[in-house]
Design a protein around this motif. Structure first.
Motif, PDB file in Angstrom:
ATOM      1  N   TRP A  81       4.358   3.387  -2.126  1.00 55.66           N
ATOM      2  CA  TRP A  81       5.260   4.508  -2.410  1.00 55.66           C
ATOM      3  C   TRP A  81       5.609   5.240  -1.119  1.00 55.66           C
ATOM      4  O   TRP A  81       6.746   5.666  -0.926  1.00 55.66           O
ATOM      5  CB  TRP A  81       4.563   5.445  -3.395  1.00 55.66           C
ATOM      6  CG  TRP A  81       5.450   6.295  -4.250  1.00 55.66           C
ATOM      7  CD1 TRP A  81       6.600   5.912  -4.878  1.00 55.66           C
ATOM      8  CD2 TRP A  81       5.233   7.666  -4.597  1.00 55.66           C
ATOM      9  NE1 TRP A  81       7.112   6.966  -5.600  1.00 55.66           N
ATOM     10  CE2 TRP A  81       6.301   8.050  -5.446  1.00 55.66           C
ATOM     11  CE3 TRP A  81       4.257   8.603  -4.282  1.00 55.66           C
ATOM     12  CZ2 TRP A  81       6.402   9.335  -5.988  1.00 55.66           C
ATOM     13  CZ3 TRP A  81       4.344   9.875  -4.821  1.00 55.66           C
ATOM     14  CH2 TRP A  81       5.412  10.240  -5.661  1.00 55.66           C
ATOM     15  N   GLY A  82       4.623   5.371  -0.248  1.00 55.38           N
ATOM     16  CA  GLY A  82       4.824   6.111   0.990  1.00 55.38           C
ATOM     17  C   GLY A  82       5.746   5.428   1.974  1.00 55.38           C
ATOM     18  O   GLY A  82       6.449   6.086   2.752  1.00 55.38           O
ATOM     19  N   ILE A  83       5.764   4.082   1.969  1.00 60.37           N
ATOM     20  CA  ILE A  83       6.623   3.363   2.918  1.00 60.37           C
ATOM     21  C   ILE A  83       7.868   2.794   2.238  1.00 60.37           C
ATOM     22  O   ILE A  83       8.603   2.004   2.825  1.00 60.37           O
ATOM     23  CB  ILE A  83       5.851   2.227   3.634  1.00 60.37           C
ATOM     24  CG1 ILE A  83       5.393   1.156   2.630  1.00 60.37           C
ATOM     25  CG2 ILE A  83       4.671   2.784   4.411  1.00 60.37           C
ATOM     26  CD1 ILE A  83       4.805  -0.082   3.294  1.00 60.37           C
ATOM     27  N   ASP A  84       8.090   3.211   0.991  1.00 61.25           N
ATOM     28  CA  ASP A  84       9.274   2.776   0.237  1.00 61.25           C
ATOM     29  C   ASP A  84       9.345   1.258   0.151  1.00 61.25           C
ATOM     30  O   ASP A  84      10.366   0.637   0.440  1.00 61.25           O
ATOM     31  CB  ASP A  84      10.548   3.328   0.885  1.00 61.25           C
ATOM     32  CG  ASP A  84      11.753   3.226  -0.053  1.00 61.25           C
ATOM     33  OD1 ASP A  84      11.550   3.170  -1.280  1.00 61.25           O
ATOM     34  OD2 ASP A  84      12.894   3.189   0.444  1.00 61.25           O
ATOM     35  N   SER A  85       8.214   0.668  -0.268  1.00 54.79           N
ATOM     36  CA  SER A  85       8.121  -0.778  -0.385  1.00 54.79           C
ATOM     37  C   SER A  85       7.630  -1.137  -1.780  1.00 54.79           C
ATOM     38  O   SER A  85       7.410  -0.265  -2.618  1.00 54.79           O
ATOM     39  CB  SER A  85       7.163  -1.324   0.681  1.00 54.79           C
ATOM     40  OG  SER A  85       7.048  -2.721   0.599  1.00 54.79           O
ATOM     41  N   LYS A  86       7.483  -2.416  -2.048  1.00 52.99           N
ATOM     42  CA  LYS A  86       7.016  -2.894  -3.337  1.00 52.99           C
ATOM     43  C   LYS A  86       5.859  -3.870  -3.121  1.00 52.99           C
ATOM     44  O   LYS A  86       5.794  -4.550  -2.089  1.00 52.99           O
ATOM     45  CB  LYS A  86       8.138  -3.616  -4.101  1.00 52.99           C
ATOM     46  CG  LYS A  86       9.269  -2.706  -4.550  1.00 52.99           C
ATOM     47  CD  LYS A  86       8.838  -1.819  -5.695  1.00 52.99           C
ATOM     48  CE  LYS A  86       9.985  -0.983  -6.243  1.00 52.99           C
ATOM     49  NZ  LYS A  86      10.484   0.023  -5.289  1.00 52.99           N
ATOM     50  N   PRO A  87       4.953  -3.987  -4.064  1.00 53.64           N
ATOM     51  CA  PRO A  87       3.909  -5.018  -3.974  1.00 53.64           C
ATOM     52  C   PRO A  87       4.537  -6.400  -3.876  1.00 53.64           C
ATOM     53  O   PRO A  87       5.626  -6.629  -4.427  1.00 53.64           O
ATOM     54  CB  PRO A  87       3.132  -4.851  -5.295  1.00 53.64           C
ATOM     55  CG  PRO A  87       3.403  -3.433  -5.707  1.00 53.64           C
ATOM     56  CD  PRO A  87       4.796  -3.142  -5.263  1.00 53.64           C
ATOM     57  N   PRO A  88       3.885  -7.325  -3.198  1.00 54.05           N
ATOM     58  CA  PRO A  88       4.492  -8.648  -2.961  1.00 54.05           C
ATOM     59  C   PRO A  88       4.669  -9.484  -4.215  1.00 54.05           C
ATOM     60  O   PRO A  88       5.554 -10.343  -4.253  1.00 54.05           O
ATOM     61  CB  PRO A  88       3.517  -9.313  -1.986  1.00 54.05           C
ATOM     62  CG  PRO A  88       2.231  -8.575  -2.163  1.00 54.05           C
ATOM     63  CD  PRO A  88       2.601  -7.174  -2.513  1.00 54.05           C
ATOM     64  N   THR A  89       3.833  -9.295  -5.228  1.00 53.66           N
ATOM     65  CA  THR A  89       3.997  -9.994  -6.508  1.00 53.66           C
ATOM     66  C   THR A  89       3.690  -9.018  -7.636  1.00 53.66           C
ATOM     67  O   THR A  89       3.119  -7.950  -7.406  1.00 53.66           O
ATOM     68  CB  THR A  89       3.052 -11.209  -6.635  1.00 53.66           C
ATOM     69  OG1 THR A  89       1.688 -10.734  -6.716  1.00 53.66           O
ATOM     70  CG2 THR A  89       3.190 -12.165  -5.474  1.00 53.66           C
ATOM     71  N   MET A  90       4.046  -9.397  -8.854  1.00 55.56           N
ATOM     72  CA  MET A  90       3.763  -8.545 -10.006  1.00 55.56           C
ATOM     73  C   MET A  90       2.267  -8.324 -10.165  1.00 55.56           C
ATOM     74  O   MET A  90       1.822  -7.236 -10.532  1.00 55.56           O
ATOM     75  CB  MET A  90       4.360  -9.163 -11.277  1.00 55.56           C
ATOM     76  CG  MET A  90       5.880  -9.172 -11.296  1.00 55.56           C
ATOM     77  SD  MET A  90       6.570  -9.977 -12.759  1.00 55.56           S
ATOM     78  CE  MET A  90       6.306  -8.724 -14.006  1.00 55.56           C
ATOM     79  N   SER A  91       1.478  -9.357  -9.861  1.00 55.80           N
ATOM     80  CA  SER A  91       0.027  -9.241  -9.990  1.00 55.80           C
ATOM     81  C   SER A  91      -0.551  -8.212  -9.043  1.00 55.80           C
ATOM     82  O   SER A  91      -1.578  -7.592  -9.341  1.00 55.80           O
ATOM     83  CB  SER A  91      -0.641 -10.594  -9.714  1.00 55.80           C
ATOM     84  OG  SER A  91      -0.238 -11.558 -10.639  1.00 55.80           O
ATOM     85  N   ALA A  92       0.090  -8.006  -7.910  1.00 57.00           N
ATOM     86  CA  ALA A  92      -0.436  -7.103  -6.888  1.00 57.00           C
ATOM     87  C   ALA A  92      -0.066  -5.648  -7.135  1.00 57.00           C
ATOM     88  O   ALA A  92      -0.408  -4.787  -6.325  1.00 57.00           O
ATOM     89  CB  ALA A  92       0.069  -7.532  -5.517  1.00 57.00           C
ATOM     90  N   THR A  93       0.602  -5.346  -8.268  1.00 59.75           N
ATOM     91  CA  THR A  93       0.954  -3.955  -8.563  1.00 59.75           C
ATOM     92  C   THR A  93      -0.295  -3.088  -8.529  1.00 59.75           C
ATOM     93  O   THR A  93      -0.300  -1.997  -7.971  1.00 59.75           O
ATOM     94  CB  THR A  93       1.639  -3.856  -9.931  1.00 59.75           C
ATOM     95  OG1 THR A  93       2.752  -4.754  -9.980  1.00 59.75           O
ATOM     96  CG2 THR A  93       2.116  -2.440 -10.200  1.00 59.75           C
ATOM     97  N   HIS A  94      -1.350  -3.557  -9.172  1.00 62.59           N
ATOM     98  CA  HIS A  94      -2.688  -2.975  -9.035  1.00 62.59           C
ATOM     99  C   HIS A  94      -3.535  -4.062  -8.383  1.00 62.59           C
ATOM    100  O   HIS A  94      -3.606  -5.178  -8.902  1.00 62.59           O
ATOM    101  CB  HIS A  94      -3.258  -2.597 -10.402  1.00 62.59           C
ATOM    102  CG  HIS A  94      -4.525  -1.799 -10.333  1.00 62.59           C
ATOM    103  ND1 HIS A  94      -5.657  -2.249  -9.691  1.00 62.59           N
ATOM    104  CD2 HIS A  94      -4.850  -0.579 -10.830  1.00 62.59           C
ATOM    105  CE1 HIS A  94      -6.615  -1.344  -9.796  1.00 62.59           C
ATOM    106  NE2 HIS A  94      -6.155  -0.318 -10.484  1.00 62.59           N
TER     107      HIS A  94
END
Length: 496
Positions: A403-416
């Motif tokens: 959230w701080g670097i305005d990015s997204k996790p690399p895969t859906m699994s990596a969301t958490h």
């Protein structure tokens, strides 16, 4: 002297209006939670909810870009705050404090209705404390939102004799279910009780209509959350993620029933004593309804096989009403000089965690000129300064950093981060990899994060996941260099 001070601070229960009560509860909630407003996170689940909410604000329905195991109303709550206030920890945490005060307010209304305003007031104050202290619950958890819907629904079931009241109660409890799915067991227990109550009085038609409207209210909310997926031809996504994945998770992550035994034993002793000593009127429909709700919550814990600290948020507002009613019947506590002194001591002593956190944030402000603290804030600040254009980052710790670097996790699994290794859930969002190791290999060898962030001197995954921990440690050692440490975070940079 102490008695005079206590007497001066004692509320005039008879003259307490609801607006004043809510104001006092909101003040108490903000006071005990305020120093935690500035942390990056208290529980990692809150970080995941924020990421899911941000994804929705960006135009992606839950479970389509990112994925987590919660019903959609949880993510809608966070999306709404982010949409209105932007990326604001302060807004999220303040509205979380309002949720706590709302739940406590309806605890007051229920306690006052069954017992007295004094019972209701102290039960409500205890509800604020039990939703805000003693564990990782100072952030905004799905249980906080769930109970802010559930308690008004329960209040309507207790008070309303109209069919419309039961329909509205169903709508509110439907919102609770679509926030935290396991409370569906409590909702089911309440529905069964309503049928039993009216049928036992031979009011068959009224019982059937009441149960029908109550159930209809729940189904309306469930259907509304399904509609965005239906209209975009993604109904299967909703069904797999909201229902099937939750059932799979509950079955796959069960612990021994012995872990629940201490809690269940203590509650059994309480109820037996309350029955034997007649501290609770077990013939009162309102008391019965709350007991049924408590049993529903306990049943959901038994199905899950464990009780995390934040799970208890679903139990405490219910149980505390019964405890307050029982305490009010004990002769010892009827004497003012006992109860007043005890109440005064508890008010001063209970928020000890808050006092310590006030001290920490004051110290942090002096040392670093900011109240905001934690690696989830300091690591993104470092990355934005030293790698301003880099978005290919993997956070195995402090994942609010996306959230701080305005990015997204690399895969859906990596969301958490822990979901990377929950391979039993992969089929429910059609992850092409089958195991946690395969997911890790794909992330590290195909996506090839330029930066990996981990927690210093901590295993990357649960200690039971030996193969996954060994793989990631060896891979980082071979292909990455430890660029720096930021507080308790290790920042690895991929070798050219």
């Amino acid at each position: 002297m102490l008695n005079k001070l206590i007497t001066a601070l004692t509320p005039n229960y008879a003259g307490m209006g609801e607006r004043r009560v809510f104001s006092l509860l909101l003040f108490a909630s903000v006071f005990v939670r305020f120093p935690f407003f500035f942390r990056d996170y208290v529980d990692r689940d809150e970080s995941t909810f924020i990421l899911m909410g941000q994804s929705w604000v960006d135009g992606f329905l839950p479970y389509t870009q990112l994925w987590d195991l919660k019903p959609p109303i949880t993510f809608l709550f966070f999306a709404g705050i982010i949409y209105i206030f932007g990326k604001s920890f302060l807004a999220i945490r303040f509205i979380g404090a309002v949720l706590v005060a709302t739940t406590a307010f309806f605890t007051f209304k229920i306690g006052s209705h069954i017992g007295s305003k004094k019972v209701g007031f102290w039960a409500a104050m205890a509800a604020v404390a039990l939703q805000s202290l003693f564990g990782s619950i100072q952030g905004v958890m799905s249980e906080h939102l769930c109970m802010a819907f559930f308690m008004p629904g329960l209040w309507l079931l207790l008070r309303s004799t109209r069919y419309s009241g039961h329909l509205i109660a169903g709508l509110l409890i439907g919102l609770a279910i679509m926030t935290k799915l396991n409370i569906a067991y409590t909702a089911l227990f309440l529905g069964m009780y309503l049928v039993y109550f009216y049928f036992s009085k031979k009011e068959y038609v009224r019982g059937a209509i009441t149960a029908l409207l109550y159930g209809l209210g729940i189904l309306i909310i469930v259907a509304i959350t399904f509609l965005p997926y239906y209209f975009t031809e993604r109904g299967e996504v909703w069904w797999n993620s909201v229902v099937l994945a939750a059932l799979e998770y509950a079955g796959a992550r069960r612990s021994s029933i012995l872990n629940l035994a201490p809690t269940f034993l203590v509650l059994a002793i309480f109820f037996v004593l309350a029955w034997k000593k007649k501290y609770l009127n077990l013939h009162d429909k309102k008391v019965q309804l709350i007991i049924v709700a408590v049993l529903g919550a306990l049943f959901s814990f038994a199905k899950a096989g464990r009780i995390n600290s934040h799970y208890l948020i679903q139990l405490h507002p219910l149980l505390i009403v019964l405890v307050a009613l029982a305490i009010a019947c004990i002769p010892f506590f009827r004497k003012w000089h006992y109860t007043g002194a005890l109440a005064f001591f508890l008010i001063v002593a209970i928020p000890a965690e808050s006092y310590l956190e006030y001290y920490r944030i004051a110290q942090h402000k002096i040392e670093r000129d900011t109240f905001y603290n934690g690696e989830g804030i300091s690591v993104p600040r470092y990355l934005l300064k030293n790698h301003p254009k880099e978005k290919n980052v993997l956070f195995l710790g402090y994942h609010i950093g996306y959230w701080g670097i305005d990015s997204k996790p690399p895969t859906m699994s990596a969301t958490h981060p822990s979901n990377i290794c929950r391979n039993e859930l992969f089929p429910y969002y059609k992850n092409p990899r089958k195991t946690g190791i395969e997911e890790l290999v794909y992330i590290m060898t195909e996506i090839r994060p330029a930066i990996v962030v981990t927690r210093t001197d901590r295993l990357k995954f649960d200690k039971k996941l030996a193969a996954e921990n060994t793989y990631i440690d060896r891979y980082l050692e071979k292909y990455y260099i430890l660029e720096t440490q930021v507080e308790a975070a290790d920042i690895y940079r991929r070798l050219e």
